[in-house]
Design a protein around this motif. Structure first.
Motif, PDB file in Angstrom:
ATOM      1  N   LEU A 243     -11.294   3.942   8.713  1.00  0.00           N
ATOM      2  CA  LEU A 243      -9.913   4.143   8.307  1.00  0.00           C
ATOM      3  C   LEU A 243      -9.873   4.497   6.821  1.00  0.00           C
ATOM      4  O   LEU A 243     -10.372   3.743   5.973  1.00  0.00           O
ATOM      5  CB  LEU A 243      -9.090   2.885   8.576  1.00  0.00           C
ATOM      6  N   GLY A 244      -9.277   5.630   6.491  1.00  0.00           N
ATOM      7  CA  GLY A 244      -9.203   6.046   5.097  1.00  0.00           C
ATOM      8  C   GLY A 244     -10.572   6.401   4.551  1.00  0.00           C
ATOM      9  O   GLY A 244     -11.461   6.845   5.281  1.00  0.00           O
ATOM     10  N   GLU A 245     -10.762   6.183   3.254  1.00  0.00           N
ATOM     11  CA  GLU A 245     -12.009   6.545   2.604  1.00  0.00           C
ATOM     12  C   GLU A 245     -12.976   5.364   2.578  1.00  0.00           C
ATOM     13  O   GLU A 245     -12.565   4.203   2.546  1.00  0.00           O
ATOM     14  CB  GLU A 245     -11.740   7.003   1.167  1.00  0.00           C
ATOM     15  N   LEU A 246     -14.265   5.683   2.534  1.00  0.00           N
ATOM     16  CA  LEU A 246     -15.285   4.654   2.375  1.00  0.00           C
ATOM     17  C   LEU A 246     -15.087   3.970   1.020  1.00  0.00           C
ATOM     18  O   LEU A 246     -14.937   4.628  -0.008  1.00  0.00           O
ATOM     19  CB  LEU A 246     -16.672   5.292   2.444  1.00  0.00           C
ATOM     20  N   GLY A 247     -15.050   2.656   1.031  1.00  0.00           N
ATOM     21  CA  GLY A 247     -14.833   1.904  -0.196  1.00  0.00           C
ATOM     22  C   GLY A 247     -13.369   1.708  -0.560  1.00  0.00           C
ATOM     23  O   GLY A 247     -13.066   1.114  -1.589  1.00  0.00           O
ATOM     24  N   GLY A 248     -12.469   2.179   0.288  1.00  0.00           N
ATOM     25  CA  GLY A 248     -11.039   2.076  -0.021  1.00  0.00           C
ATOM     26  C   GLY A 248     -10.344   0.894   0.620  1.00  0.00           C
ATOM     27  O   GLY A 248      -9.114   0.841   0.649  1.00  0.00           O
ATOM     28  N   GLY A 249     -11.115  -0.077   1.103  1.00  0.00           N
ATOM     29  CA  GLY A 249     -10.533  -1.186   1.841  1.00  0.00           C
ATOM     30  C   GLY A 249      -9.540  -2.011   1.055  1.00  0.00           C
ATOM     31  O   GLY A 249      -8.468  -2.370   1.551  1.00  0.00           O
ATOM     32  N   PHE A 250      -9.877  -2.334  -0.195  1.00  0.00           N
ATOM     33  CA  PHE A 250      -8.998  -3.188  -0.993  1.00  0.00           C
ATOM     34  C   PHE A 250      -7.692  -2.475  -1.347  1.00  0.00           C
ATOM     35  O   PHE A 250      -6.615  -3.067  -1.320  1.00  0.00           O
ATOM     36  CB  PHE A 250      -9.700  -3.654  -2.265  1.00  0.00           C
ATOM     37  N   ALA A 251      -7.800  -1.205  -1.686  1.00  0.00           N
ATOM     38  CA  ALA A 251      -6.588  -0.460  -2.036  1.00  0.00           C
ATOM     39  C   ALA A 251      -5.647  -0.382  -0.837  1.00  0.00           C
ATOM     40  O   ALA A 251      -4.423  -0.538  -0.983  1.00  0.00           O
ATOM     41  CB  ALA A 251      -6.960   0.943  -2.507  1.00  0.00           C
ATOM     42  N   MET A 252      -6.203  -0.174   0.352  1.00  0.00           N
ATOM     43  CA  MET A 252      -5.358  -0.117   1.546  1.00  0.00           C
ATOM     44  C   MET A 252      -4.776  -1.485   1.869  1.00  0.00           C
ATOM     45  O   MET A 252      -3.627  -1.605   2.313  1.00  0.00           O
ATOM     46  CB  MET A 252      -6.166   0.425   2.723  1.00  0.00           C
ATOM     47  N   ALA A 253      -5.564  -2.539   1.661  1.00  0.00           N
ATOM     48  CA  ALA A 253      -5.070  -3.891   1.921  1.00  0.00           C
ATOM     49  C   ALA A 253      -3.885  -4.216   1.032  1.00  0.00           C
ATOM     50  O   ALA A 253      -2.902  -4.830   1.473  1.00  0.00           O
ATOM     51  CB  ALA A 253      -6.189  -4.909   1.713  1.00  0.00           C
ATOM     52  N   GLN A 254      -3.933  -3.819  -0.229  1.00  0.00           N
ATOM     53  CA  GLN A 254      -2.822  -4.074  -1.132  1.00  0.00           C
ATOM     54  C   GLN A 254      -1.569  -3.322  -0.685  1.00  0.00           C
ATOM     55  O   GLN A 254      -0.454  -3.844  -0.778  1.00  0.00           O
ATOM     56  CB  GLN A 254      -3.195  -3.665  -2.560  1.00  0.00           C
ATOM     57  N   ALA A 255      -1.754  -2.104  -0.194  1.00  0.00           N
ATOM     58  CA  ALA A 255      -0.611  -1.342   0.301  1.00  0.00           C
ATOM     59  C   ALA A 255       0.024  -2.016   1.501  1.00  0.00           C
ATOM     60  O   ALA A 255       1.239  -1.944   1.714  1.00  0.00           O
ATOM     61  CB  ALA A 255      -1.063   0.072   0.670  1.00  0.00           C
ATOM     62  N   ARG A 256      -0.787  -2.718   2.278  1.00  0.00           N
ATOM     63  CA  ARG A 256      -0.302  -3.388   3.491  1.00  0.00           C
ATOM     64  C   ARG A 256       0.374  -4.711   3.184  1.00  0.00           C
ATOM     65  O   ARG A 256       1.341  -5.104   3.847  1.00  0.00           O
ATOM     66  CB  ARG A 256      -1.500  -3.613   4.421  1.00  0.00           C
ATOM     67  N   LEU A 257      -0.133  -5.434   2.164  1.00  0.00           N
ATOM     68  CA  LEU A 257       0.272  -6.815   1.963  1.00  0.00           C
ATOM     69  C   LEU A 257       1.666  -6.966   1.382  1.00  0.00           C
ATOM     70  O   LEU A 257       2.368  -7.928   1.690  1.00  0.00           O
ATOM     71  CB  LEU A 257      -0.747  -7.522   1.056  1.00  0.00           C
ATOM     72  N   GLY A 258       2.100  -6.042   0.518  1.00  0.00           N
ATOM     73  CA  GLY A 258       3.397  -6.207  -0.137  1.00  0.00           C
ATOM     74  C   GLY A 258       4.543  -6.328   0.850  1.00  0.00           C
ATOM     75  O   GLY A 258       5.231  -7.362   0.903  1.00  0.00           O
ATOM     76  N   PRO A 259       4.795  -5.294   1.649  1.00  0.00           N
ATOM     77  CA  PRO A 259       5.878  -5.408   2.633  1.00  0.00           C
ATOM     78  C   PRO A 259       5.653  -6.557   3.617  1.00  0.00           C
ATOM     79  O   PRO A 259       6.609  -7.247   3.986  1.00  0.00           O
ATOM     80  CB  PRO A 259       5.838  -4.045   3.345  1.00  0.00           C
ATOM     81  N   GLY A 260       4.413  -6.788   4.029  1.00  0.00           N
ATOM     82  CA  GLY A 260       4.141  -7.861   4.979  1.00  0.00           C
ATOM     83  C   GLY A 260       4.557  -9.223   4.466  1.00  0.00           C
ATOM     84  O   GLY A 260       5.065 -10.070   5.216  1.00  0.00           O
ATOM     85  N   ARG A 261       4.355  -9.464   3.180  1.00  0.00           N
ATOM     86  CA  ARG A 261       4.738 -10.765   2.616  1.00  0.00           C
ATOM     87  C   ARG A 261       6.250 -10.894   2.525  1.00  0.00           C
ATOM     88  O   ARG A 261       6.786 -11.997   2.682  1.00  0.00           O
ATOM     89  CB  ARG A 261       4.067 -10.941   1.251  1.00  0.00           C
ATOM     90  N   VAL A 262       6.944  -9.804   2.271  1.00  0.00           N
ATOM     91  CA  VAL A 262       8.410  -9.853   2.330  1.00  0.00           C
ATOM     92  C   VAL A 262       8.855 -10.228   3.744  1.00  0.00           C
ATOM     93  O   VAL A 262       9.749 -11.069   3.935  1.00  0.00           O
ATOM     94  CB  VAL A 262       9.023  -8.504   1.901  1.00  0.00           C
ATOM     95  N   HIS A 263       8.233  -9.617   4.761  1.00  0.00           N
ATOM     96  CA  HIS A 263       8.589  -9.933   6.146  1.00  0.00           C
ATOM     97  C   HIS A 263       8.354 -11.415   6.440  1.00  0.00           C
ATOM     98  O   HIS A 263       9.222 -12.105   6.996  1.00  0.00           O
ATOM     99  CB  HIS A 263       7.749  -9.097   7.122  1.00  0.00           C
ATOM    100  N   HIS A 264       7.153 -11.909   6.079  1.00  0.00           N
ATOM    101  CA  HIS A 264       6.824 -13.319   6.309  1.00  0.00           C
ATOM    102  C   HIS A 264       7.848 -14.233   5.639  1.00  0.00           C
ATOM    103  O   HIS A 264       8.325 -15.208   6.232  1.00  0.00           O
ATOM    104  CB  HIS A 264       5.437 -13.634   5.751  1.00  0.00           C
ATOM    105  N   CYS A 265       8.168 -13.930   4.390  1.00  0.00           N
ATOM    106  CA  CYS A 265       9.054 -14.815   3.629  1.00  0.00           C
ATOM    107  C   CYS A 265      10.466 -14.820   4.186  1.00  0.00           C
ATOM    108  O   CYS A 265      11.116 -15.875   4.242  1.00  0.00           O
ATOM    109  CB  CYS A 265       9.047 -14.410   2.153  1.00  0.00           C
ATOM    110  N   MET A 266      10.971 -13.665   4.598  1.00  0.00           N
ATOM    111  CA  MET A 266      12.320 -13.650   5.147  1.00  0.00           C
ATOM    112  C   MET A 266      12.368 -14.337   6.505  1.00  0.00           C
ATOM    113  O   MET A 266      13.358 -15.016   6.829  1.00  0.00           O
ATOM    114  CB  MET A 266      12.831 -12.211   5.246  1.00  0.00           C
ATOM    115  N   ARG A 267      11.333 -14.203   7.319  1.00  0.00           N
ATOM    116  CA  ARG A 267      11.297 -14.966   8.576  1.00  0.00           C
ATOM    117  C   ARG A 267      11.281 -16.461   8.279  1.00  0.00           C
ATOM    118  O   ARG A 267      11.927 -17.265   8.963  1.00  0.00           O
ATOM    119  CB  ARG A 267      10.084 -14.555   9.410  1.00  0.00           C
ATOM    120  N   SER A 268      10.540 -16.839   7.251  1.00  0.00           N
ATOM    121  CA  SER A 268      10.470 -18.244   6.860  1.00  0.00           C
ATOM    122  C   SER A 268      11.835 -18.744   6.394  1.00  0.00           C
ATOM    123  O   SER A 268      12.242 -19.872   6.720  1.00  0.00           O
ATOM    124  CB  SER A 268       9.428 -18.425   5.753  1.00  0.00           C
ATOM    125  N   ILE A 269      12.566 -17.931   5.652  1.00  0.00           N
ATOM    126  CA  ILE A 269      13.899 -18.325   5.215  1.00  0.00           C
ATOM    127  C   ILE A 269      14.825 -18.504   6.420  1.00  0.00           C
ATOM    128  O   ILE A 269      15.666 -19.414   6.449  1.00  0.00           O
ATOM    129  CB  ILE A 269      14.454 -17.301   4.212  1.00  0.00           C
TER     130      ILE A 269
END
Length: 432
Positions: A243-269
């Motif tokens: 998926l994506g470029e070799l060695g790009g795992g962390f950059a893609m993970a950061q792109a994924r985590l931001g919105p996901g944490r908003v989702h988690h937090c609003m469900r928690s609220i």
């Protein structure tokens, strides 16, 4: 910053709340009864998914959905209040195709996947025909520091070979889970900088050498969809599954985590709101020592404090969502880290009060409170422990000081002012 909900979002909130009341809540008992019996209610969920899609309450979370995919194309700020409503019943998100980890995986595939990868996995995910999971944490490393991850992704000819062990892989036990997104070390010689040594690769769940060892209970609660331990032994996939470029795992993970944490937090609220509602009802109906519970000052304070804390946390999360929409992941880094700490701690605090108001019943399965408390406690570790997020916030604060290093120190300037003015205010006999 205007956090007032638009007319469109208000309409969706009403529609979603009505759907929850009419179709989700009446089946809540059946869902729990079936899952306790070891039967995952796929028929029930499939019926609800079809109805939600007909009502256009589907794929609510991704602002730039492809034109061919069904969905509302909401921003993070627009989606946040809808996630709060869904969060009141933890399994409800799946009915709207908005559950984790699928939402994050769909974003990854949409942003970084090849056309072939999108055709094979993203399209059926958008349609709700399959589920997926995300494998990052490992039992043998401190996964809060992802540079420690040891699972290997090694190129051999036209294939990649994956070896390693992952755990707390949410959703891996779902009967419809067809894909696991694996984060692993693709630079065994450590030739690249630490954050460029890892990659993501797409692994079909039926791959030879991939075994689900167990479904791990979280604080004694075993989720039917699974928080699983997976073992990869010489799992081979075609090279085009990278998926994506070799060695790009962390950059893609950061792109994924931001919105996901908003989702988690609003469900928690949403779950905090539910706990507060239950606390209020119990305090109104229960009498002890000649008084209703709400007539005792300490319980009344708990209710008031819970309301204030929920409102504060919601504004923090909406602010983080706004930053994601207007400035992207980098601009929202500190805010997203902050809400993860605040909301997870908020949930355990408010649910703990509600349990205390209910007494022994609060410890039993007669209310959802004991489950909500365990999930809130787990959130302080899952998706990054509190300490890591606090470290992120502290670093951002120190960067502000470093960026203003050329300016005179405010503390020193204030001390000089106070010394000068303070001496001038003293009586002449004391100015020595």
């Amino acid at each position: 910053m205007d956090f007032a909900y638009s007319d469109r979002v208000e309409a969706l909130r009403r529609e979603l709340a009505t759907f929850m009341d009419r179709f989700i809540l009446p089946y809540n008992d059946e869902w729990h009864r079936e899952t306790r019996s070891g039967r995952y209610p796929l028929t029930l969920l499939n019926d609800l998914k079809a109805l939600a899609k007909d009502e256009q309450l589907w794929n609510l979370f991704l602002p730039d959905l492809p034109e061919t995919a069904p969905g509302q194309r909401l921003s993070n700020l627009e989606y946040a209040p809808l996630a709060e409503i869904m969060g009141r019943i933890p399994w409800a998100s799946e009915a709207f195709n908005c559950s984790a980890p699928d939402s994050g995986n769909m974003e990854l595939l949409h942003r970084f996947g090849s056309e072939e990868q999108k055709q094979r996995w993203l399209t059926p995910l958008f349609e709700g025909e399959i589920r997926s999971c995300f494998a990052m944490s490992e039992p043998d490393t401190a996964s809060a520091d992802p540079t420690n991850l040891q699972t290997s992704i090694r190129r051999e000819g036209d294939e990649y070979v994956i070896n390693g062990r992952k755990w707390f892989v949410s959703g891996a036990n779902h009967p419809q889970c067809r894909l696991v997104v694996v984060v692993g070390n693709s630079d065994p010689g450590d030739k690249q900088p630490p954050h460029q040594r890892h990659s993501m690769i797409l692994v079909p769940m039926d791959s030879e050498g991939l075994n689900c060892v167990r479904n791990i209970p979280v604080l004694q609660h075993e989720a039917p969809e699974g928080h699983c331990e997976l073992v990869f032994r010489n799992v081979r996939v075609p090279a085009e599954y990278l998926l994506g470029e070799l060695g790009g795992g962390f950059a893609m993970a950061q792109a994924r985590l931001g919105p996901g944490r908003v989702h988690h937090c609003m469900r928690s609220i949403g779950q905090c709101e539910l706990a507060l509602e239950l606390m209020r009802e119990r305090a109104l109906e229960r009498r002890a020592f000649g008084k209703y519970l709400h007539e005792y000052a300490n319980l009344s304070d708990w209710i008031a404090q819970s309301r204030l804390e929920i409102e504060q946390a919601r504004l923090l999360v909406l602010h983080a969502a706004w930053l994601l929409d207007t400035g992207g992941n980098e601009a929202a880094r500190s805010a997203v880290a902050g809400i993860k700490v605040v909301v997870a701690q908020l949930q355990t605090r408010i649910v703990d009060r509600a349990i205390q108001v209910f007494g022994a019943m609060g410890l039993s399965p007669d209310t959802p409170l004991s489950y909500l408390w365990t999930w809130g406690r787990a959130l302080r570790i899952l998706d990054g422990p509190d300490e890591v997020h606090l470290r992120t916030v502290a670093r951002e604060e120190m960067k502000k000081r470093a960026n203003s290093a050329a300016k005179p120190c405010r503390i020193s300037r204030c001390r000089r002012i106070y010394r000068t003015r303070g001496r001038a205010m003293l009586a002449p006999s004391l100015q020595t």
